[in-house]
Motif scaffolding. Structure first.
Motif, PDB file in Angstrom:
ATOM      1  N   GLY A 140      31.062  35.606  46.448  1.00  0.00           N
ATOM      2  CA  GLY A 140      31.943  34.584  47.133  1.00  0.00           C
ATOM      3  C   GLY A 140      32.522  33.501  46.383  1.00  0.00           C
ATOM      4  O   GLY A 140      32.096  33.276  44.984  1.00  0.00           O
ATOM      5  N   PRO A 141      33.383  33.103  46.942  1.00  0.00           N
ATOM      6  CA  PRO A 141      34.296  31.735  46.214  1.00  0.00           C
ATOM      7  C   PRO A 141      33.141  30.697  45.703  1.00  0.00           C
ATOM      8  O   PRO A 141      32.304  30.197  46.122  1.00  0.00           O
ATOM      9  CB  PRO A 141      35.006  31.126  47.200  1.00  0.00           C
ATOM     10  N   GLY A 142      33.276  30.394  44.405  1.00  0.00           N
ATOM     11  CA  GLY A 142      32.353  29.513  43.546  1.00  0.00           C
ATOM     12  C   GLY A 142      31.094  30.099  42.991  1.00  0.00           C
ATOM     13  O   GLY A 142      30.386  29.437  42.369  1.00  0.00           O
ATOM     14  N   GLU A 143      30.869  31.308  43.381  1.00  0.00           N
ATOM     15  CA  GLU A 143      29.708  32.220  43.045  1.00  0.00           C
ATOM     16  C   GLU A 143      29.841  32.606  41.599  1.00  0.00           C
ATOM     17  O   GLU A 143      30.918  32.987  40.958  1.00  0.00           O
ATOM     18  CB  GLU A 143      29.210  33.126  44.153  1.00  0.00           C
ATOM     19  N   PRO A 144      28.814  32.674  40.922  1.00  0.00           N
ATOM     20  CA  PRO A 144      28.817  33.127  39.434  1.00  0.00           C
ATOM     21  C   PRO A 144      29.304  34.616  39.180  1.00  0.00           C
ATOM     22  O   PRO A 144      30.095  34.953  38.158  1.00  0.00           O
ATOM     23  CB  PRO A 144      27.439  33.310  38.778  1.00  0.00           C
ATOM     24  N   ASP A 145      29.679  35.648  40.216  1.00  0.00           N
ATOM     25  CA  ASP A 145      30.018  36.683  40.278  1.00  0.00           C
ATOM     26  C   ASP A 145      31.315  36.934  41.163  1.00  0.00           C
ATOM     27  O   ASP A 145      31.586  37.888  41.808  1.00  0.00           O
ATOM     28  CB  ASP A 145      29.191  38.007  40.461  1.00  0.00           C
ATOM     29  N   GLU A 146      32.122  35.644  41.381  1.00  0.00           N
ATOM     30  CA  GLU A 146      33.200  35.696  42.118  1.00  0.00           C
ATOM     31  C   GLU A 146      34.227  36.849  41.271  1.00  0.00           C
ATOM     32  O   GLU A 146      34.371  36.536  40.137  1.00  0.00           O
ATOM     33  CB  GLU A 146      33.964  34.258  42.073  1.00  0.00           C
ATOM     34  N   PRO A 147      34.875  37.518  42.216  1.00  0.00           N
ATOM     35  CA  PRO A 147      35.613  38.421  41.341  1.00  0.00           C
ATOM     36  C   PRO A 147      36.799  37.698  40.540  1.00  0.00           C
ATOM     37  O   PRO A 147      37.379  36.705  40.858  1.00  0.00           O
ATOM     38  CB  PRO A 147      36.647  39.166  42.670  1.00  0.00           C
ATOM     39  N   HIS A 148      37.134  38.384  39.432  1.00  0.00           N
ATOM     40  CA  HIS A 148      38.079  38.093  38.560  1.00  0.00           C
ATOM     41  C   HIS A 148      37.805  37.001  37.563  1.00  0.00           C
ATOM     42  O   HIS A 148      38.663  36.219  37.043  1.00  0.00           O
ATOM     43  CB  HIS A 148      39.314  37.944  38.931  1.00  0.00           C
ATOM     44  N   THR A 149      36.251  36.350  37.570  1.00  0.00           N
ATOM     45  CA  THR A 149      35.821  35.561  36.804  1.00  0.00           C
ATOM     46  C   THR A 149      35.314  36.023  35.600  1.00  0.00           C
ATOM     47  O   THR A 149      34.837  37.135  35.709  1.00  0.00           O
ATOM     48  CB  THR A 149      34.985  34.522  37.595  1.00  0.00           C
ATOM     49  N   PRO A 150      34.773  35.288  34.467  1.00  0.00           N
ATOM     50  CA  PRO A 150      34.046  35.888  33.336  1.00  0.00           C
ATOM     51  C   PRO A 150      32.607  36.590  33.938  1.00  0.00           C
ATOM     52  O   PRO A 150      32.288  37.486  33.299  1.00  0.00           O
ATOM     53  CB  PRO A 150      33.986  34.730  32.497  1.00  0.00           C
ATOM     54  N   GLY A 151      32.017  35.707  34.735  1.00  0.00           N
ATOM     55  CA  GLY A 151      30.736  36.105  35.132  1.00  0.00           C
ATOM     56  C   GLY A 151      30.857  37.522  35.969  1.00  0.00           C
ATOM     57  O   GLY A 151      29.617  38.262  35.829  1.00  0.00           O
ATOM     58  N   TRP A 152      31.724  37.787  36.348  1.00  0.00           N
ATOM     59  CA  TRP A 152      32.079  38.980  37.386  1.00  0.00           C
ATOM     60  C   TRP A 152      32.174  40.189  36.366  1.00  0.00           C
ATOM     61  O   TRP A 152      31.944  41.219  36.857  1.00  0.00           O
ATOM     62  CB  TRP A 152      33.032  38.891  38.288  1.00  0.00           C
TER      63      TRP A 152
END
Length: 175
Positions: free
Chosen positions: A53-65
């Motif tokens: 979800g928003p703000g989570e480490p695996d939020e889509p299209h973020t480095p952690g994802w």
């Protein structure tokens, strides 16, 4: 019978950086080895990617994802929002298209997405194998290692074959 390697949530937030699972230095290479052997053998490979979800480490299209191991052409990517990678996704269809009868599971997190996906695979009638040493989680009420071991015992009692990752035969026609 065709075999598939299903890499569950092998994403940067779990395997790289200060917030990686405690076993990342051991599990990361085990995942890379499994993937290399599956590719060399011509086994099917499916990458499962969790959409947080928003703000989570695996939020889509973020480095952690991002997936740690970029898929090669012909390797499926299945995105999910629930622990069981079969729930509300095309995973069952992808495996059926490839005539998969044996699903070898590895990835993150042992007691959540790995365990739920193993139960989902059993529910699909698949011969289900958990790659011991190639799944991990975080410390909670027990150590991450103890949690992963307990998951292996629980899944084995349900009919999942638990085999050491470094000795798994990954071939297109494995049983």
């Amino acid at each position: 019978m065709t075999t598939a390697l299903v890499l569950i949530d092998a994403q940067r937030n779990m395997l790289h950086g200060p917030d990686a699972v405690p076993a990342a230095p051991r599990v990361g290479p085990a995942l890379a080895d499994l993937l290399a052997r599956a590719r060399a053998a011509g086994a099917a490979v499916v990458h499962v990617q969790n959409d947080g979800g928003p703000g989570e480490p695996d939020e889509p299209h973020t480095p952690g994802w991002e997936l740690v191991h970029p898929p090669l052409p012909g390797e499926a990517v299945v995105r999910k929002t629930a622990p069981d990678a079969f729930a509300g996704t095309a995973l069952a269809d992808e495996l059926a298209r490839a005539h998969v009868r044996t699903a070898v599971l590895a990835g993150m997190q042992s007691q959540y997405c790995v365990a739920a996906t193993a139960r989902g695979a059993l529910g699909q009638g698949l011969d289900t194998v958990l790659a011991s040493g190639a799944h991990a989680t975080y410390d909670e009420d027990a150590s991450a290692h103890a949690i992963s071991r307990a998951v292996e015992e629980d899944l084995a009692a349900l009919g999942v074959r638990v085999l050491p990752a470094d000795r798994l035969p990954l071939t297109p026609q494995t049983r």
